[in-house]
Scaffold this active site. Structure first.
Site, PDB file in Angstrom:
ATOM      1  N   HIS A 307       0.848  -1.187   0.000  1.00 31.25           N
ATOM      2  CA  HIS A 307       0.000   0.000   0.000  1.00 31.25           C
ATOM      3  C   HIS A 307       0.881   1.233   0.000  1.00 31.25           C
ATOM      4  O   HIS A 307       1.956   1.222   0.600  1.00 31.25           O
ATOM      5  CB  HIS A 307      -0.910   0.009   1.245  1.00 31.25           C
ATOM      6  N   ASP A 365      -7.904  -5.656   0.255  1.00 35.17           N
ATOM      7  CA  ASP A 365      -8.385  -6.495  -0.840  1.00 35.17           C
ATOM      8  C   ASP A 365      -7.966  -7.956  -0.706  1.00 35.17           C
ATOM      9  O   ASP A 365      -8.396  -8.793  -1.484  1.00 35.17           O
ATOM     10  CB  ASP A 365      -7.873  -5.953  -2.188  1.00 35.17           C
TER      11      ASP A 365
HETATM   12  N1  CMC Z   1       4.168  -7.582  -4.768  1.00 30.33           N
HETATM   13  C1  CMC Z   1       5.507  -7.527  -4.958  1.00 30.33           C
HETATM   14  N2  CMC Z   1       6.237  -6.406  -4.850  1.00 30.33           N
HETATM   15  C2  CMC Z   1       5.595  -5.273  -4.528  1.00 30.33           C
HETATM   16  C3  CMC Z   1       4.211  -5.251  -4.302  1.00 30.33           C
HETATM   17  C4  CMC Z   1       3.476  -6.453  -4.427  1.00 30.33           C
HETATM   18  N3  CMC Z   1       2.162  -6.480  -4.233  1.00 30.33           N
HETATM   19  N4  CMC Z   1       3.824  -3.991  -3.999  1.00 30.33           N
HETATM   20  C5  CMC Z   1       4.940  -3.244  -4.034  1.00 30.33           C
HETATM   21  N5  CMC Z   1       6.014  -4.013  -4.346  1.00 30.33           N
HETATM   22  C6  CMC Z   1       7.412  -3.576  -4.419  1.00 30.33           C
HETATM   23  C7  CMC Z   1       7.679  -2.831  -5.722  1.00 30.33           C
HETATM   24  O1  CMC Z   1       8.158  -3.685  -6.738  1.00 30.33           O
HETATM   25  C8  CMC Z   1       8.710  -1.815  -5.283  1.00 30.33           C
HETATM   26  O2  CMC Z   1       9.959  -2.455  -5.242  1.00 30.33           O
HETATM   27  P1  CMC Z   1      11.315  -1.627  -5.569  1.00 30.33           P
HETATM   28  O3  CMC Z   1      11.387  -0.534  -4.553  1.00 30.33           O
HETATM   29  O4  CMC Z   1      12.399  -2.647  -5.440  1.00 30.33           O
HETATM   30  O5  CMC Z   1      11.149  -1.092  -6.974  1.00 30.33           O
HETATM   31  C9  CMC Z   1       8.334  -1.470  -3.849  1.00 30.33           C
HETATM   32  O6  CMC Z   1       7.609  -2.613  -3.371  1.00 30.33           O
HETATM   33  C10 CMC Z   1       7.438  -0.233  -3.741  1.00 30.33           C
HETATM   34  O7  CMC Z   1       6.348  -0.398  -4.641  1.00 30.33           O
HETATM   35  P2  CMC Z   1       5.670   0.796  -5.444  1.00 30.33           P
HETATM   36  O8  CMC Z   1       4.926   0.248  -6.611  1.00 30.33           O
HETATM   37  O9  CMC Z   1       6.687   1.868  -5.700  1.00 30.33           O
HETATM   38  O10 CMC Z   1       4.670   1.325  -4.321  1.00 30.33           O
HETATM   39  P3  CMC Z   1       3.393   2.204  -4.571  1.00 30.33           P
HETATM   40  O11 CMC Z   1       3.148   2.896  -3.296  1.00 30.33           O
HETATM   41  O12 CMC Z   1       3.544   3.050  -5.793  1.00 30.33           O
HETATM   42  O13 CMC Z   1       2.246   1.122  -4.886  1.00 30.33           O
HETATM   43  C11 CMC Z   1       0.491  -0.421  -4.653  1.00 30.33           C
HETATM   44  C12 CMC Z   1       1.302   0.710  -3.975  1.00 30.33           C
HETATM   45  C13 CMC Z   1      -0.741  -0.740  -3.795  1.00 30.33           C
HETATM   46  C14 CMC Z   1      -0.025   0.058  -6.034  1.00 30.33           C
HETATM   47  C15 CMC Z   1       1.386  -1.678  -4.811  1.00 30.33           C
HETATM   48  O14 CMC Z   1       1.799  -2.130  -3.538  1.00 30.33           O
HETATM   49  C16 CMC Z   1       0.699  -2.798  -5.588  1.00 30.33           C
HETATM   50  O15 CMC Z   1       0.724  -2.801  -6.810  1.00 30.33           O
HETATM   51  N6  CMC Z   1       0.033  -3.768  -4.852  1.00 30.33           N
HETATM   52  C17 CMC Z   1      -0.738  -4.817  -5.511  1.00 30.33           C
HETATM   53  C18 CMC Z   1      -2.090  -4.267  -5.907  1.00 30.33           C
HETATM   54  C19 CMC Z   1      -3.015  -4.065  -4.715  1.00 30.33           C
HETATM   55  O16 CMC Z   1      -3.147  -4.925  -3.855  1.00 30.33           O
HETATM   56  N7  CMC Z   1      -3.703  -2.897  -4.693  1.00 30.33           N
HETATM   57  C20 CMC Z   1      -4.696  -2.570  -3.654  1.00 30.33           C
HETATM   58  C21 CMC Z   1      -4.245  -1.464  -2.766  1.00 30.33           C
HETATM   59  S1  CMC Z   1      -5.300  -1.267  -1.303  1.00 30.33           S
HETATM   60  C22 CMC Z   1      -6.893  -0.945  -1.867  1.00 30.33           C
HETATM   61  C23 CMC Z   1      -7.048   0.164  -2.834  1.00 30.33           C
HETATM   62  O17 CMC Z   1      -6.280   1.117  -2.865  1.00 30.33           O
HETATM   63  O18 CMC Z   1      -8.021   0.142  -3.583  1.00 30.33           O
END
Ligand code: CMC
Length: 430
Positions: A307, A365
């Site tokens: 998140h 989720d």
């Molecule tokens: N699985 C594997 N690696 C992950 C994941 C994951 N679910 N989420 C983040 N990472 C890694 C990512 O690769 C990155 O690594 P590095 O720093 O080495 O490049 C690091 O963690 C930070 O990730 P980010 O994408 O820069 O973080 P963000 O804050 O931009 O993204 C997120 C947040 C929710 C989009 C992301 O964690 C994700 O894609 N999660 C899976 C989708 C999900 O479950 N979404 C629902 C969120 S909660 C409900 C809602 O908002 O509706």
């Protein structure tokens, strides 16, 4: 919120003092509104990782502690002691209602649950195999074509009527989108039923048979609505605020929010998460998927994990996990393979250095799909249920923005890195 101190920024030889604002809770905020006017530079923050886009009194998240409050009340207390329509009142009006206010609010919502009969024909224009989110974006956007008398955003009374209409009709619209997709007749709302029971009744009853909703399942449904009701300035809420900042009508703004919510990084993650758990299939396959999630070359991510704000357990996921156990128990589902995979996946990921160091925890989720599946919903209905629950949050945030005297159209700037100015070249000379 008071000015505490000033941040001094040097741009070349020019020094600019930027006020630091102190919120009720959370980190201080540097107010950069006058930066461009004073020194002619912008700030650069794609994805808004360090930017507060507004001030708000509605919802607070402490991502490090894993806390979520609606109007100051912790989500765990609301999930245990309150119910969705009371939470809607709290989000919309700022305080918990007394008994009379609550009854009045429930009556107002209940008297708006039906949709304009002409909307039934509108539904029939969609393909039966359309995703219910696609149908919802279209139908909610089209509400402004059906309810002209509540689209004038300068009139507080019309804003109020539009808000009540949206909260009341979204369950009806979501249930109609579902019924349409499975070829069953639409079920009209029953106003003697409470909000969650009515929704389940519209989804699962058919005219040919009497159908009684299990009160325990209705309670679990209501809790899912409560847990999703608001989440401060997330992507879809910011979309609603941005659309609303131009003066667009509330139905168009909420349709924009639904469209944004659909993406798998946001509300679409509940569908993607359950599909992933099914794909993993059994606990022996988990290491393979953990390895894929950690592999930089592989686009696969653990859906329902991570998140932007929570760097600790999402408090909604904790409640959702308990609810999943309760609901499966109630339905007599023992040894549910998806729940087993989910629990084991969570356990392994929470011990794995990759997830621990990046502070990736299960989010809301991760467990919600297991409950919804057990209730009988197909995965395509998971995000529509999120959308109907979040509608109140979108509206509360939209109303807060509209009534703010400082409202300005949302208009970010950019760091232009395209071609420099150049002369047009005739086709023959290219
Ligand atoms: N699985 C594997 N690696 C992950 C994941 C994951 N679910 N989420 C983040 N990472 C890694 C990512 O690769 C990155 O690594 P590095 O720093 O080495 O490049 C690091 O963690 C930070 O990730 P980010 O994408 O820069 O973080 P963000 O804050 O931009 O993204 C997120 C947040 C929710 C989009 C992301 O964690 C994700 O894609 N999660 C899976 C989708 C999900 O479950 N979404 C629902 C969120 S909660 C409900 C809602 O908002 O509706």
């Amino acid at each position: 919120m008071a000015d505490k101190k000033t941040a001094n920024l040097m741009i070349g030889d020019a020094e600019v003092g930027l006020p630091i604002l102190t919120p009720t809770a959370g980190p201080d905020v540097v107010d950069i509104r006058k930066l461009y006017g004073q020194v002619g530079v912008f700030t650069y923050d794609p994805g808004f990782t360090s930017t507060a886009s507004c001030d708000s009194t509605i919802t607070y998240i402490d991502g490090d502690e894993g806390e979520l409050w609606y109007r100051g009340y912790p989500i765990e207390q609301l999930a245990e002691k309150s119910h969705y329509l009371e939470v809607c009142y709290l989000l919309l009006y700022g305080e918990l209602p007394d008994a009379e206010q609550l009854t009045d609010f429930e009556n107002r919502v209940t008297s708006h649950t039906m949709v304009h009969e002409q909307m039934h024909n509108f539904f029939r224009g969609f393909r039966r195999d359309a995703h219910p989110m696609a149908t919802m974006v279209g139908v909610v956007g089209a509400m402004s074509a059906f309810y002209h008398d509540s689209t004038d955003i300068t009139d507080p009374w019309q804003r109020e009527v539009a808000s009540i209409r949206l909260i009341a009709k979204l369950p009806t619209i979501a249930a109609m989108a579902y019924k349409y997709s499975i070829g069953q007749p639409f079920v009209y709302p029953q106003n003697e039923l409470d909000y969650a029971t009515n929704f389940l009744h519209m989804c699962f009853s058919v005219p040919a048979e009497k159908y009684t909703v299990d009160p325990a399942l209705a309670k679990a449904m209501d809790r899912i609505f409560t847990l999703h009701a608001d989440h401060e300035q997330n992507a879809s809420t910011s979309t609603v605020r941005l659309a609303g900042s131009s003066g667009a009508n509330p139905f168009a703004c909420i349709a924009a929010g639904i469209a944004c919510l659909w993406g798998p990084a946001h509300g679409g993650a509940n569908q993607a998460s359950l599909e992933m758990l099914r794909q993993i299939g059994s606990v022996e396959n988990i290491p393979e998927y953990i390895a894929r999630a950690k592999d930089k070359e592989d686009p696969f991510r653990l859906m329902g994990f991570g998140h932007r704000v929570y760097k600790n357990f999402d408090p909604r996921a904790k409640v959702m996990k308990e609810s999943a156990d309760e609901v499966l128990d109630l339905l007599g589902v023992h040894d549910n393979p998806t729940l087993q995979v989910a629990k084991e996946l969570e356990k392994i990921a929470r011990e794995d250095d990759y997830f621990v160091s990046k502070k990736l925890y299960p989010n809301v989720d991760f467990y919600s799909g297991i409950i919804l599946e057990a209730m009988g919903f197909p995965t395509s209905m998971f995000t529509p249920i999120f959308a109907l629950s979040r509608t109140v949050g979108w509206i509360a945030q939209w109303k807060e923005m509209i009534s703010d005297p400082q409202i300005k159209i949302g208009r970010p700037r950019q760091l232009y890195v395209g071609a420099d100015k150049r002369d047009y070249v005739d086709l023959d000379n290219r």
